[in-house]
Design an enzyme around this catalytic site. Structure first.
Site, short mmCIF file in Angstrom:
data_model
loop_
_atom_site.label_atom_id
_atom_site.label_comp_id
_atom_site.label_asym_id
_atom_site.label_seq_id
_atom_site.Cartn_x
_atom_site.Cartn_y
_atom_site.Cartn_z
N GLU A 160 1.71 0.03 -4.84
CA GLU A 160 0.72 1.03 -5.24
C GLU A 160 1.44 2.35 -5.48
O GLU A 160 1.88 3.01 -4.54
CB GLU A 160 -0.35 1.20 -4.15
CG GLU A 160 -1.42 2.22 -4.54
CD GLU A 160 -2.35 2.58 -3.39
OE1 GLU A 160 -3.50 2.93 -3.66
OE2 GLU A 160 -1.90 2.52 -2.22
N ASP A 179 0.83 -1.20 0.00
CA ASP A 179 0.00 0.00 0.00
C ASP A 179 0.87 1.26 0.00
O ASP A 179 1.94 1.29 0.62
CB ASP A 179 -0.88 -0.03 1.25
CG ASP A 179 -1.87 1.11 1.30
OD1 ASP A 179 -2.76 1.14 0.43
OD2 ASP A 179 -1.76 1.95 2.21
#
Length: 615
Positions: free
Chosen positions: A357, A328
């Site tokens: 990400e 993330d």
């Protein structure tokens, strides 16, 4: 009186020093490539204790930090055999606490485990919203937020048992890899279901199950020849993390003196990470700012933080038998620290895939973050990150199928995305998607099933690793702008007892749901065996009249994809595509099972696609 006080002090001291509350990691493995292991030991005022292993295991360093409740014990595990040992804590010559510590046997060929590749299809699940397999764990005594399905931002009760229960559904659909949003404990008092404010990095949230339940999920996937990807969060922890509540040292997080409780929100300007013109104050505001008020920003500039996270990730890989990671907010981390973290993992597991990400709208900026990027090499940087997410393709898909033809509109927009593929060092190892848990649902952007089919024809046949979002395959929709995150993270119908519609079963799906499901299933299961889609090269043609044609090919296999985004039937003169056809004159459409003669012309109905296996 003096003797009584002294004796009492000795008793109290013994009790006091016995409060070693945690040792992390709680166990480890023998035979790791990196033999160095740093144990975090936590307990009230334990920094005056001297650790010692009972069987002569060498302690290289005992490091104290500003908080007296911590000791960091570094050992050399070279040559250590699987088995149990004693970790003693001494006050002078007196042992005041003994802990059993175990070194386990690694799984066979653990270091060379395979990972997900472009031959896979990844399915993204929000566990709280997928299926409730064990209602007994909806609420637990040691977690704050309780289950309430009436709240769009509340806990709904989905869990690991619910996922396991429906693995055969995913297998039938054609999914090969499962990515769950975080399953580790998130003990925020509200809005904790998403899991990104984690409070214990070694513990599955009890509302999802146990650590062993998570391991069982991996085992059940492996029985079906499927893979498990953990969603890992390095940039921030949850405010209720026990470590955040009692920091080893202030520099474990980025602490802003002028902000309340150290908080200052990130400016979210990730370009400052490589912008040669960026002011340092702006760079710090992105990298060191907090993602949100409940998510303290971790300081990857502190080697002890990076080490803790690297060991934790490796622990989960070994314990659960993981097949990959998704990270993330990768580009919000300290870029040197996160590169070290990534390299630590891939050094231990050379075939292991990690996708980061990197939410940016420019291919060069995204390519910067992929391992061995020539763009990043200009400044001497290498992230060591194998894969990134193709957000520019996501942007293009979100607009292209509702646009009329134009210089840079409609399928020209999609074509333009692929013209920049040269920027990526490993183009087949990027994640392609039309939506995820942070975006509007594809079926909200395109309410017509015809547009869904066009988007899936594209996403599932282009280069890279395709990712689907749970429920899209049955037509689930949701507008984040109108209903917030809960609107795009609705419960999967049939995941809860009493649901009127059970879309997990063929008999339970509506006619509309079946149309979405059957189309997706057909492409996914065909895709499994097609090497041209997995690792072939791409040859594409500038779209005419909103029709995009491209070929995926190897020396032995060739697939022609035609996506007609025009409302009217289009007739293609095939002479233009002779390079792609390569003298092949027949094709079988895997969607309709119809055979096509490809000698002169090809007619394609409006708002439809063909996926032709050439022969």
């Amino acid at each position: 009186m003096k003797k009584i006080i002294t004796f009492s002090s000795i008793i109290l001291s013994s009790i006091f020093y016995s409060q070693v509350q945690k040792v992390e990691p709680a166990f480890w493995w023998s035979g790791m490539k990196n033999p160095e292991l740093q144990l975090l030991v936590y307990g009230k005022d334990i920094n005056n204790l001297q650790p010692e292993f009972s069987n002569g295991i060498k302690i290289k360093e005992v490091k104290k930090v500003e908080n007296p409740n911590y000791l960091f014990v570094t050992i050399d595990t070279s040559g250590i055999q699987p088995g149990k040992t004693k970790l003693n804590f001494k006050n002078g010559n007196k042992t005041v606490k003994t802990i059993d510590y175990e070194f386990k046997q690694r799984q066979q060929n653990s270091a060379n485990r395979d990972s997900y590749t472009s031959s896979d299809v990844m399915y993204l699940v929000m566990p709280d919203r997928f299926a409730n397999g064990n209602p007994k764990n909806d609420n637990t005594p040691d977690t704050a937020e309780k289950s309430d399905r009436t709240k769009t931002g509340g806990r709904h009760g989905g869990d690991i048992a619910g996922i396991v229960k429906n693995l055969d559904y995913l297998s039938e659909l054609g999914v090969t890899t499962l990515w769950n949003t975080p399953l580790l404990e998130d003990n925020e008092p509200s809005y904790s279901y998403h899991g990104y404010a984690q409070s214990d990095y070694y513990k599955i949230d009890p509302r999802y199950g146990t650590n062993d339940d998570y391991k069982n999920l991996a085992d059940e996937l492996h029985k079906r020849k499927m893979k498990l990807v953990m969603d890992y969060v390095t940039n921030h922890w949850g405010s209720k993390s026990w470590i955040i509540q009692d920091l080893p040292s202030k520099d474990w997080i980025h602490y802003w003196e002028e902000g309340k409780n150290g908080f200052q929100r990130s400016n979210y300007r990730m370009t400052t990470q490589f912008d040669t013109n960026a002011a340092k104050v702006d760079e710090a505001a992105c990298m060191d700012g907090w993602f949100d008020t409940t998510m303290p920003d971790m300081n990857q500039g502190n080697p002890m933080v990076v080490n803790y996270m690297a060991q934790n990730a490796i622990w989960w890989i070994e314990f659960a038998g993981l097949d990959g990671l998704r990270v993330d907010t990768y580009s919000y981390n300290d870029k040197k620290g996160i590169a070290e973290w990534t390299k630590r993992i891939t050094d231990e597991y050379p075939k292991f895939n990690i996708v980061g990400e990197v939410w940016m709208q420019d291919q060069a900026q995204m390519a910067y973050w992929q391992k061995d990027s020539k763009i990043a090499a200009i400044e001497g940087y290498n992230s060591h990150l194998p894969s990134v997410m193709d957000f520019t393709l996501f942007d293009a898909v979100g607009q292209a199928f509702k646009e009329e033809p134009g210089w840079d509109a409609g399928m020209q927009r999609v074509y333009g995305n692929f013209t920049n593929d040269f920027l990526y060092p490993d183009i087949n190892n990027i994640l392609v998607f039309a939506e995820n848990h942070d975006t509007n649902r594809l079926n909200q952007t395109y309410p017509n099933v015809a547009d869904y089919k066009l988007a899936m024809s594209l996403i599932l046949t282009v280069r890279g690793i395709p990712q689907l979002y749970y429920g899209s395959e049955i037509g689930m929709a949701g507008d984040k702008g109108k209903g917030g995150d809960g609107e795009i993270r609705q419960d999967f119908p049939g995941g809860w007892a009493g649901d009127k519609n059970n879309a997990f079963t063929k008999s339970g799906r509506t006619a509309s749901q079946s149309e979405y499901f059957d189309y997706t299933k057909k492409i996914l299961n065909w895709r499994k065996g097609n090497e041209a889609i997995h690792k072939g090269k791409t040859l594409h043609y500038i779209p005419n009249n909103n029709v995009y044609v491209y070929f995926r090919y190897t020396d032995n296999k060739r697939v022609m994809v035609v996506i007609n985004n025009n409302k009217e039937t289009q007739n293609l003169e095939l002479k233009r595509f002779s390079e792609g056809l390569n003298n092949l004159t027949k094709g079988k459409d895997i969607l309709s099972d119809k055979d096509f003669d490809l000698k002169t012309n090809l007619s394609v109905a409006g708002k439809s696609s063909l996926i032709l296996e050439l022969k």
